[in-house]
Each structure stands twice: as C-alpha cells, then as structure tokens.
Design a protein around this motif. Structure first.
Motif, PDB file in Angstrom:
ATOM      1  N   PRO A 189       0.789  -1.243   0.000  1.00  0.00           N
ATOM      2  CA  PRO A 189       0.000   0.000   0.000  1.00  0.00           C
ATOM      3  C   PRO A 189       0.813   1.280   0.000  1.00  0.00           C
ATOM      4  O   PRO A 189       0.258   2.356  -0.186  1.00  0.00           O
ATOM      5  N   ASN A 190       2.113   1.212   0.216  1.00  0.00           N
ATOM      6  CA  ASN A 190       2.903   2.434   0.359  1.00  0.00           C
ATOM      7  C   ASN A 190       3.829   2.633  -0.832  1.00  0.00           C
ATOM      8  O   ASN A 190       4.891   2.027  -0.911  1.00  0.00           O
ATOM      9  N   PRO A 191       3.465   3.507  -1.753  1.00  0.00           N
ATOM     10  CA  PRO A 191       4.314   3.746  -2.914  1.00  0.00           C
ATOM     11  C   PRO A 191       5.631   4.416  -2.538  1.00  0.00           C
ATOM     12  O   PRO A 191       5.728   5.081  -1.512  1.00  0.00           O
ATOM     13  N   SER A 192       6.634   4.249  -3.376  1.00  0.00           N
ATOM     14  CA  SER A 192       7.888   4.972  -3.220  1.00  0.00           C
ATOM     15  C   SER A 192       7.902   6.139  -4.197  1.00  0.00           C
ATOM     16  O   SER A 192       7.286   6.074  -5.256  1.00  0.00           O
ATOM     17  N   TYR A 193       8.603   7.217  -3.831  1.00  0.00           N
ATOM     18  CA  TYR A 193       8.627   8.434  -4.639  1.00  0.00           C
ATOM     19  C   TYR A 193      10.043   8.973  -4.791  1.00  0.00           C
ATOM     20  O   TYR A 193      10.877   8.834  -3.881  1.00  0.00           O
ATOM     21  N   VAL A 194      10.289   9.591  -5.916  1.00  0.00           N
ATOM     22  CA  VAL A 194      11.533  10.331  -6.066  1.00  0.00           C
ATOM     23  C   VAL A 194      11.459  11.553  -5.152  1.00  0.00           C
ATOM     24  O   VAL A 194      10.372  12.097  -4.896  1.00  0.00           O
ATOM     25  N   ASP A 195      12.584  11.978  -4.639  1.00  0.00           N
ATOM     26  CA  ASP A 195      12.594  13.034  -3.623  1.00  0.00           C
ATOM     27  C   ASP A 195      11.925  14.316  -4.095  1.00  0.00           C
ATOM     28  O   ASP A 195      11.261  15.008  -3.305  1.00  0.00           O
ATOM     29  N   SER A 196      12.057  14.638  -5.363  1.00  0.00           N
ATOM     30  CA  SER A 196      11.557  15.919  -5.862  1.00  0.00           C
ATOM     31  C   SER A 196      10.039  16.038  -5.836  1.00  0.00           C
ATOM     32  O   SER A 196       9.505  17.148  -5.960  1.00  0.00           O
ATOM     33  N   VAL A 197       9.324  14.923  -5.673  1.00  0.00           N
ATOM     34  CA  VAL A 197       7.862  14.981  -5.677  1.00  0.00           C
ATOM     35  C   VAL A 197       7.255  14.573  -4.340  1.00  0.00           C
ATOM     36  O   VAL A 197       6.031  14.639  -4.181  1.00  0.00           O
ATOM     37  N   LYS A 198       8.079  14.159  -3.410  1.00  0.00           N
ATOM     38  CA  LYS A 198       7.557  13.724  -2.110  1.00  0.00           C
ATOM     39  C   LYS A 198       6.772  14.846  -1.454  1.00  0.00           C
ATOM     40  O   LYS A 198       7.201  15.994  -1.431  1.00  0.00           O
ATOM     41  N   GLY A 199       5.615  14.482  -0.933  1.00  0.00           N
ATOM     42  CA  GLY A 199       4.763  15.462  -0.289  1.00  0.00           C
ATOM     43  C   GLY A 199       3.847  16.200  -1.241  1.00  0.00           C
ATOM     44  O   GLY A 199       2.934  16.911  -0.810  1.00  0.00           O
ATOM     45  N   ARG A 200       4.063  16.054  -2.546  1.00  0.00           N
ATOM     46  CA  ARG A 200       3.217  16.735  -3.534  1.00  0.00           C
ATOM     47  C   ARG A 200       2.456  15.750  -4.412  1.00  0.00           C
ATOM     48  O   ARG A 200       1.328  16.026  -4.826  1.00  0.00           O
ATOM     49  N   PHE A 201       3.067  14.624  -4.725  1.00  0.00           N
ATOM     50  CA  PHE A 201       2.453  13.624  -5.597  1.00  0.00           C
ATOM     51  C   PHE A 201       2.007  12.427  -4.763  1.00  0.00           C
ATOM     52  O   PHE A 201       2.702  12.033  -3.812  1.00  0.00           O
ATOM     53  N   THR A 202       0.896  11.842  -5.173  1.00  0.00           N
ATOM     54  CA  THR A 202       0.383  10.645  -4.505  1.00  0.00           C
ATOM     55  C   THR A 202      -0.061   9.637  -5.544  1.00  0.00           C
ATOM     56  O   THR A 202      -0.905   9.948  -6.392  1.00  0.00           O
TER      57      THR A 202
END
Length: 119
Positions: free
Chosen positions: A56-69
């Motif tokens: 259930p927990n996607p991984s994100y590139v740092d530049s989009v963390k907190g903005r993209f879901t």
C-alpha cells in the motif's frame, strides 16, 4: 495484448493540480508493479513513483515527495497519480509502465501524457 493508456495531462499554472490515470488491460495486475516515469525535453526519463496491488505504500523520487500521490483502483484496473502544488520543473511527458514483481525492468509502457506547468 497488454495495454497501458494514460490520460489526464494538460496545461496548469504553478501551484495547481492534475490527476493522471493509467488504465490497464491484458495482464494479471497482481503479478505486476506499476510505475510512473517522466521525461522533460532534453532530459533522460526519470522515475517518479511505483505502486503495486500488494503493497500500500508507494515509493517516490525526492523531488515529488509530499506533492504527488500514487494510488490504484483494483476494481477499475487503474493506477493514478495525483499531482499537487505543481512546479514548472514538473513539466514533462508522463508515462505509466509495468513490470513483473520478480523482474527488475519495466517492460510495458503507455504512450505518455503531456503535463505542462506554467510559471
């Protein structure tokens, strides 16, 4: 035949939001991990996030963390990318891709959808 079809791109002002969708067909979704990538003009394709049906927990590139879901809808066989607080540097063609859980490389790709963020 495997198909990944993206939609939802467009032109938005900085600070705005878009929601990308990826409709999946032709494969057993539980066996795959789905990723979102982007490619800006003159730049290499960049990993944005990945999501699977089992975790259930996607991984994100740092530049989009907190903005993209990233999310998925099992019933609709779709994967989504909610993009908030968009910045001009988010401008790119966004691609949906799929790889087997046991594989290292994404082998199925959509045609891409353009996201343009104006300043």
């Amino acid at each position: 035949q495997v198909q990944l079809v993206e939609s939802g791109g467009g032109l938005v002002q900085a600070g705005g939001s878009l929601r990308l969708s990826c409709a999946v067909s032709g494969l057993t979704i539980s066996n795959y991990i789905f990723g979102w990538f982007r490619q800006a003009p003159g730049k290499e394709r960049e990993f944005v996030t990945s999501v699977s049906w089992s975790e259930p927990n996607p991984s994100y590139v740092d530049s989009v963390k907190g903005r993209f879901t990233a999310s998925r809808d099992n019933a609709k066989l779709s994967v989504y990318l909610q993009m908030n607080d968009l910045k001009p540097e988010d401008t790119a063609v966004y691609y949906c891709a799929a790889r087997r859980v046991s594989a290292a490389n994404f082998v199925y790709w959509g045609q891409g959808t353009q996201v343009t963020v104006s300043s």
